[in-house]
Design a protein around this motif. Structure first.
Motif, PDB file in Angstrom:
ATOM      1  N   TRP A 137       0.837  -1.210   0.000  1.00  0.00           N
ATOM      2  CA  TRP A 137       0.000   0.000   0.000  1.00  0.00           C
ATOM      3  C   TRP A 137       0.865   1.250   0.000  1.00  0.00           C
ATOM      4  O   TRP A 137       1.996   1.254   0.494  1.00  0.00           O
ATOM      5  CB  TRP A 137      -0.904   0.000   1.231  1.00  0.00           C
ATOM      6  CG  TRP A 137      -0.143  -0.026   2.539  1.00  0.00           C
ATOM      7  CD1 TRP A 137       0.357   1.036   3.226  1.00  0.00           C
ATOM      8  CD2 TRP A 137       0.221  -1.184   3.290  1.00  0.00           C
ATOM      9  NE1 TRP A 137       1.001   0.616   4.369  1.00  0.00           N
ATOM     10  CE2 TRP A 137       0.934  -0.750   4.435  1.00  0.00           C
ATOM     11  CE3 TRP A 137       0.007  -2.565   3.130  1.00  0.00           C
ATOM     12  CZ2 TRP A 137       1.431  -1.626   5.400  1.00  0.00           C
ATOM     13  CZ3 TRP A 137       0.513  -3.440   4.082  1.00  0.00           C
ATOM     14  CH2 TRP A 137       1.214  -2.959   5.203  1.00  0.00           C
ATOM     15  N   GLU A 138       0.319   2.340  -0.534  1.00  0.00           N
ATOM     16  CA  GLU A 138       0.983   3.648  -0.506  1.00  0.00           C
ATOM     17  C   GLU A 138      -0.102   4.733  -0.496  1.00  0.00           C
ATOM     18  O   GLU A 138      -0.500   5.223  -1.546  1.00  0.00           O
ATOM     19  CB  GLU A 138       1.907   3.839  -1.714  1.00  0.00           C
ATOM     20  CG  GLU A 138       3.111   2.924  -1.747  1.00  0.00           C
ATOM     21  CD  GLU A 138       4.098   3.307  -2.837  1.00  0.00           C
ATOM     22  OE1 GLU A 138       4.197   4.512  -3.152  1.00  0.00           O
ATOM     23  OE2 GLU A 138       4.759   2.412  -3.385  1.00  0.00           O
ATOM     24  N   LEU A 139      -0.552   5.124   0.666  1.00  0.00           N
ATOM     25  CA  LEU A 139      -1.559   6.176   0.770  1.00  0.00           C
ATOM     26  C   LEU A 139      -0.951   7.513   0.368  1.00  0.00           C
ATOM     27  O   LEU A 139       0.157   7.849   0.791  1.00  0.00           O
ATOM     28  CB  LEU A 139      -2.102   6.255   2.196  1.00  0.00           C
ATOM     29  CG  LEU A 139      -3.257   7.238   2.402  1.00  0.00           C
ATOM     30  CD1 LEU A 139      -4.502   6.768   1.661  1.00  0.00           C
ATOM     31  CD2 LEU A 139      -3.547   7.428   3.883  1.00  0.00           C
ATOM     32  N   GLU A 140      -1.687   8.290  -0.443  1.00  0.00           N
ATOM     33  CA  GLU A 140      -1.132   9.537  -0.958  1.00  0.00           C
ATOM     34  C   GLU A 140      -2.205  10.612  -1.101  1.00  0.00           C
ATOM     35  O   GLU A 140      -3.394  10.311  -1.272  1.00  0.00           O
ATOM     36  CB  GLU A 140      -0.479   9.307  -2.333  1.00  0.00           C
ATOM     37  CG  GLU A 140       0.551   8.182  -2.326  1.00  0.00           C
ATOM     38  CD  GLU A 140       1.353   8.106  -3.615  1.00  0.00           C
ATOM     39  OE1 GLU A 140       1.268   9.049  -4.431  1.00  0.00           O
ATOM     40  OE2 GLU A 140       2.069   7.103  -3.797  1.00  0.00           O
ATOM     41  N   LEU A 141      -1.773  11.847  -1.082  1.00  0.00           N
ATOM     42  CA  LEU A 141      -2.613  12.979  -1.436  1.00  0.00           C
ATOM     43  C   LEU A 141      -2.692  13.065  -2.954  1.00  0.00           C
ATOM     44  O   LEU A 141      -1.670  13.093  -3.639  1.00  0.00           O
ATOM     45  CB  LEU A 141      -2.028  14.272  -0.879  1.00  0.00           C
ATOM     46  CG  LEU A 141      -2.706  15.580  -1.310  1.00  0.00           C
ATOM     47  CD1 LEU A 141      -4.130  15.653  -0.789  1.00  0.00           C
ATOM     48  CD2 LEU A 141      -1.877  16.776  -0.851  1.00  0.00           C
ATOM     49  N   GLY A 142      -3.918  13.093  -3.482  1.00  0.00           N
ATOM     50  CA  GLY A 142      -4.122  13.242  -4.914  1.00  0.00           C
ATOM     51  C   GLY A 142      -4.481  14.679  -5.262  1.00  0.00           C
ATOM     52  O   GLY A 142      -5.279  15.314  -4.573  1.00  0.00           O
ATOM     53  N   VAL A 143      -3.888  15.193  -6.327  1.00  0.00           N
ATOM     54  CA  VAL A 143      -4.122  16.558  -6.788  1.00  0.00           C
ATOM     55  C   VAL A 143      -4.763  16.488  -8.166  1.00  0.00           C
ATOM     56  O   VAL A 143      -4.223  15.855  -9.081  1.00  0.00           O
ATOM     57  CB  VAL A 143      -2.799  17.349  -6.862  1.00  0.00           C
ATOM     58  CG1 VAL A 143      -3.040  18.756  -7.384  1.00  0.00           C
ATOM     59  CG2 VAL A 143      -2.112  17.370  -5.506  1.00  0.00           C
ATOM     60  N   GLY A 195      -8.822  20.629  -7.151  1.00  0.00           N
ATOM     61  CA  GLY A 195      -9.141  20.098  -5.833  1.00  0.00           C
ATOM     62  C   GLY A 195      -8.251  18.938  -5.461  1.00  0.00           C
ATOM     63  O   GLY A 195      -7.322  18.577  -6.193  1.00  0.00           O
ATOM     64  N   TYR A 196      -8.575  18.355  -4.332  1.00  0.00           N
ATOM     65  CA  TYR A 196      -7.744  17.299  -3.751  1.00  0.00           C
ATOM     66  C   TYR A 196      -8.599  16.074  -3.442  1.00  0.00           C
ATOM     67  O   TYR A 196      -9.801  16.178  -3.167  1.00  0.00           O
ATOM     68  CB  TYR A 196      -7.062  17.801  -2.474  1.00  0.00           C
ATOM     69  CG  TYR A 196      -6.180  18.995  -2.711  1.00  0.00           C
ATOM     70  CD1 TYR A 196      -4.854  18.846  -3.100  1.00  0.00           C
ATOM     71  CD2 TYR A 196      -6.673  20.293  -2.572  1.00  0.00           C
ATOM     72  CE1 TYR A 196      -4.041  19.944  -3.332  1.00  0.00           C
ATOM     73  CE2 TYR A 196      -5.868  21.406  -2.804  1.00  0.00           C
ATOM     74  CZ  TYR A 196      -4.547  21.215  -3.187  1.00  0.00           C
ATOM     75  OH  TYR A 196      -3.747  22.306  -3.427  1.00  0.00           O
ATOM     76  N   THR A 197      -7.957  14.919  -3.481  1.00  0.00           N
ATOM     77  CA  THR A 197      -8.635  13.672  -3.168  1.00  0.00           C
ATOM     78  C   THR A 197      -7.634  12.708  -2.538  1.00  0.00           C
ATOM     79  O   THR A 197      -6.474  13.055  -2.301  1.00  0.00           O
ATOM     80  CB  THR A 197      -9.276  13.071  -4.433  1.00  0.00           C
ATOM     81  OG1 THR A 197     -10.125  11.978  -4.074  1.00  0.00           O
ATOM     82  CG2 THR A 197      -8.222  12.588  -5.426  1.00  0.00           C
ATOM     83  N   ILE A 198      -8.106  11.512  -2.240  1.00  0.00           N
ATOM     84  CA  ILE A 198      -7.266  10.480  -1.631  1.00  0.00           C
ATOM     85  C   ILE A 198      -6.958   9.427  -2.689  1.00  0.00           C
ATOM     86  O   ILE A 198      -7.847   9.011  -3.439  1.00  0.00           O
ATOM     87  CB  ILE A 198      -7.978   9.821  -0.440  1.00  0.00           C
ATOM     88  CG1 ILE A 198      -8.394  10.866   0.591  1.00  0.00           C
ATOM     89  CG2 ILE A 198      -7.089   8.759   0.205  1.00  0.00           C
ATOM     90  CD1 ILE A 198      -9.296  10.307   1.691  1.00  0.00           C
ATOM     91  N   VAL A 199      -5.714   8.979  -2.746  1.00  0.00           N
ATOM     92  CA  VAL A 199      -5.341   7.878  -3.632  1.00  0.00           C
ATOM     93  C   VAL A 199      -4.471   6.886  -2.851  1.00  0.00           C
ATOM     94  O   VAL A 199      -3.814   7.246  -1.878  1.00  0.00           O
ATOM     95  CB  VAL A 199      -4.572   8.356  -4.886  1.00  0.00           C
ATOM     96  CG1 VAL A 199      -5.457   9.226  -5.750  1.00  0.00           C
ATOM     97  CG2 VAL A 199      -3.301   9.101  -4.507  1.00  0.00           C
TER      98      VAL A 199
END
Length: 348
Positions: free
Chosen positions: A181-187, A207-211
């Motif tokens: 796994w690699e949780l990241e901020l998505g732009v 905006g921003y999301t989670i990936v």
């Protein structure tokens, strides 16, 4: 005037085609249903059937949606229009990845200082690194300090077919022995961008999301092609290896993307717990760097790198039945169960 908070996403009901939706107070409404209100307010929407479409005229559409939400929250919308709006509870819809599908996905590798150090200690500096743990750590710290002072981002691409929803199952390929796994901020980009300076870069963010940028660690290096380096196609691009969402949070509601907190739990146990302030290169610098070399388009997704606490560090990799829960402050939570890829074949 008060600016009311809302998010956007892509939803479907009972297997019908996905639609762009606006989320307000745990309720969702199809964006195109807001068109009469937006027209009444003098700001008609453009391409409202999909979030990807909305992003093509983002500045205009965002303004229209904000005005519509403000009118609804302040009860100043015409009564007949408000009464005609059909809201659904979130639990009644299927939540897809927010943007179906971005034309381009860029991933920043090795972009959290502590993550890179721990990954280098666990995985080594290349396929045949013979250094012991202390030597690997010392070298990684030296490399990170030099990179912060004088380096550039490292960016690669991922393919759109890897995207899955924030609550969909993650199929694990049978021949992948180290899924991680690699949780990241998505732009998500909201304006075409080329040669953008970092001082202006955040103005290009919709905006921003989670990936969660999943990786088959055992596929990263090619022993048959050692001089070429990493193989991101086979290690990062299987179907379902990029859970995205649940929502797109407009950038106007995220004052500083370098002051967010990421938390990933595996079966309820916290594995990643870090702030975006540990990024080596922040969001603005990444946009500056990427736009220097390529054309960015509205709807493009940038995955900004993952903090420490991956499976490689714990030597604990994903298995069928595992549940990943990833959260970022202010952006929500995604929850995905891992399954064997063969289980999907059995459903077909």
């Amino acid at each position: 005037m008060k600016t009311s908070f809302f998010t956007l996403g892509t939803f479907s009901v009972a297997g019908c085609p996905p639609f762009a939706g606006l989320v307000l107070d745990e309720r969702v409404i199809a964006v195109h249903a807001l068109q009469p209100l937006c027209e009444r307010l003098g700001q008609p929407l453009s391409n409202s059937e999909s979030l990807f479409g909305l992003l093509q005229q983002w500045e205009r559409n965002l303004s229209a949606l904000q005005q519509a939400v403000n009118a609804l929250e302040e009860a100043s919308a015409p009564r007949a229009i408000s009464a005609a709006l059909s809201w659904l509870p979130l639990e009644a819809v299927h939540i897809h990845a927010p943007v179906l599908y971005p034309r381009q996905i860029f991933c920043a590798g090795a972009n959290y200082r502590q993550h890179v150090i721990e990954l280098a200690v666990a995985q080594g500096h290349g396929a045949h690194d013979a250094r012991d743990e202390a030597e690997r750590r010392a070298l990684a710290e030296q490399i990170m300090d030099a990179r912060i002072a004088h380096g550039q981002p490292y960016v690669f691409t991922k393919i759109p077919s890897a995207i899955t929803g924030p609550y969909d199952p993650i199929p694990l390929p049978a021949d992948c022995s180290q899924p991680d796994w690699e949780l990241e901020l998505g732009v998500v980009i909201g304006r075409a961008a080329r040669h953008v300076k970092r001082e202006e870069a955040l103005a290009y963010v919709a905006g921003y999301t989670i990936v969660n940028d999943l990786t088959c660690r055992d596929r990263v290096y090619r022993p048959d092609l050692q001089a070429i380096g990493s193989d991101w196609l086979r290690s990062k691009c299987p179907p379902g290896f990029l859970p995205t969402g649940p929502f797109l949070v407009p950038a106007s509601f995220v004052p500083d993307p370098q002051r967010l907190h990421l938390t990933l739990k595996l079966n309820g146990q916290t594995m990643q717990d870090e702030g975006t302030d540990d990024m080596i290169f922040g969001v603005a610098r990444l946009i500056e760097y990427i736009s220097h070399y390529v054309q960015l388009w509205p709807g493009d997704l940038i995955c900004t790198g993952s903090p420490r606490g991956n499976g490689m560090h714990y030597q604990r990799f994903l298995q069928p039945g595992d549940i990943l829960e990833g959260s970022i402050s202010g952006l929500g939570t995604q929850r995905n169960q891992c399954i064997a890829e063969s289980a999907l074949a059995g459903e077909a």
